[in-house]
Design a protein around this motif. Structure first.
Motif, short mmCIF file in Angstrom:
data_model
loop_
_atom_site.label_atom_id
_atom_site.label_comp_id
_atom_site.label_asym_id
_atom_site.label_seq_id
_atom_site.Cartn_x
_atom_site.Cartn_y
_atom_site.Cartn_z
N ASP A 8 0.86 -1.19 0.00
CA ASP A 8 0.00 0.00 0.00
C ASP A 8 0.89 1.23 0.00
O ASP A 8 1.47 1.60 1.02
CB ASP A 8 -0.90 0.00 1.24
CG ASP A 8 -1.89 -1.15 1.23
OD1 ASP A 8 -2.74 -1.18 0.33
OD2 ASP A 8 -1.79 -2.01 2.13
N GLN A 83 -1.87 0.94 6.93
CA GLN A 83 -2.24 -0.41 6.51
C GLN A 83 -1.21 -1.45 6.94
O GLN A 83 -1.13 -2.54 6.37
CB GLN A 83 -2.39 -0.45 4.98
CG GLN A 83 -3.35 0.57 4.41
CD GLN A 83 -4.75 0.42 5.00
OE1 GLN A 83 -5.22 -0.69 5.21
NE2 GLN A 83 -5.41 1.54 5.27
N GLU A 86 -2.58 -5.25 8.09
CA GLU A 86 -2.95 -6.16 7.00
C GLU A 86 -1.71 -6.62 6.23
O GLU A 86 -1.60 -7.78 5.82
CB GLU A 86 -3.94 -5.50 6.06
CG GLU A 86 -5.34 -5.33 6.64
CD GLU A 86 -5.46 -4.08 7.51
OE1 GLU A 86 -4.43 -3.40 7.72
OE2 GLU A 86 -6.58 -3.80 7.96
N GLN A 172 -6.16 -7.67 -4.45
CA GLN A 172 -7.03 -6.75 -3.70
C GLN A 172 -8.45 -6.81 -4.24
O GLN A 172 -8.68 -6.71 -5.45
CB GLN A 172 -6.49 -5.32 -3.83
CG GLN A 172 -7.34 -4.27 -3.15
CD GLN A 172 -7.24 -4.33 -1.64
OE1 GLN A 172 -6.15 -4.22 -1.09
NE2 GLN A 172 -8.36 -4.48 -0.98
N HIS A 198 -10.85 -2.10 2.12
CA HIS A 198 -10.71 -1.37 3.38
C HIS A 198 -12.10 -1.21 4.02
O HIS A 198 -13.02 -0.68 3.41
CB HIS A 198 -10.08 0.01 3.14
CG HIS A 198 -8.71 -0.08 2.53
ND1 HIS A 198 -7.77 -0.99 2.95
CD2 HIS A 198 -8.11 0.65 1.55
CE1 HIS A 198 -6.66 -0.83 2.25
NE2 HIS A 198 -6.85 0.16 1.38
N ASP A 204 -10.62 -9.96 6.81
CA ASP A 204 -9.67 -9.13 6.05
C ASP A 204 -8.96 -9.92 4.96
O ASP A 204 -8.64 -9.38 3.91
CB ASP A 204 -8.62 -8.52 6.99
CG ASP A 204 -9.23 -7.56 7.99
OD1 ASP A 204 -9.73 -6.50 7.56
OD2 ASP A 204 -9.22 -7.86 9.20
#
Length: 231
Positions: A8, A83, A86, A172, A198, A204
């Motif tokens: 990210d 982030q 994650e 993603q 998100h 997740d």
């Protein structure tokens, strides 16, 4: 790294935009949108199994220190610190999958160490994710609703005997994407797992599981769902 664990990027920094432009020009990043002012772009890594396999080979056979590389990325503002949870979860899962494959490779024989995208047993993957002291309790645990089942509940080791996971990289999901067994079967074929969008409710990370050692049929697919909680 971006190919395997979905980096990210912090698009607020000019230096980050330079790196992203370089990745884009080398076809390892896809631009999703570019504002009219062109001061930054929103981009991400596509699912590229061959590129992910090559990245796995470099990481495991040429000693790339992934943790140090990511630490430097955060230190210099290249990556979005919001982030981190994650990202660390994805990295640990990639570590576990690679570790589960390691016994299949002979690093002293370069010709044998060629495939880091093989399927691995679910139980081997879970044991690679935890310390040895926990392996017996993992295999022997029962489902939370065991007392409500009509038939005697199976232990995790019994229920997932013969089940496999296969992922060399993450992709993603967007808000419009839906994960089901059909998508899971396709993901197993490509060797990928999913990062939820998100704010995704409930989970997740989703890892497809093939419950039987058969062709990638959606009727034999389920998922390991993981939630990353902030402390």
């Amino acid at each position: 790294l971006a190919t395997r664990v979905l980096l990210d990027f912090d698009i607020r920094r000019e230096s980050t935009c330079d790196v992203m432009h370089n990745l884009l020009s080398n076809h390892t990043l896809i631009a999703f949108s570019i504002p009219q002012h062109r001061e930054y772009m929103r981009a991400g890594t596509p699912s590229e199994p061959i590129l992910a396999h090559a990245a796995a080979k470099v990481m495991n056979e040429f000693g790339l220190d992934m943790v140090r590389s990511l630490t430097e990325g955060f230190k210099h503002g290249l990556l979005d610190k919001g982030q981190r949870g994650e990202l660390v979860a994805r990295l640990l899962l990639i570590f576990a999958h690679d570790k589960a494959q390691a016994p299949q490779h002979s690093l002293s024989d370069p010709a044998a160490a060629t495939n880091w995208s093989q399927k691995v047993p679910v139980l081997t993957f879970l044991e690679a994710s935890f310390a040895t002291d926990h392996h017996e309790s993992i295999r022997g645990c029962f489902p939370a609703n065991a007392e409500q089942l009509e038939e005697p509940a199976k232990t995790l080791g019994e229920a997932f005997r013969g089940a496999y996971v296969r992922f060399s990289h993450f992709v993603q999901l967007g808000r419009a994407n839906m994960v089901d067994t059909h998508v899971g079967a396709a993901a197993l074929a490509r060797g990928m797992a999913f990062q939820g969008y998100h704010g995704q409710p409930g989970w997740d990370v989703a890892i497809p599981v093939l419950m039987k050692d058969v062709r990638f049929d959606h009727s034999h697919v389920t998922f390991i769902l993981i939630r990353v909680n902030r402390r």
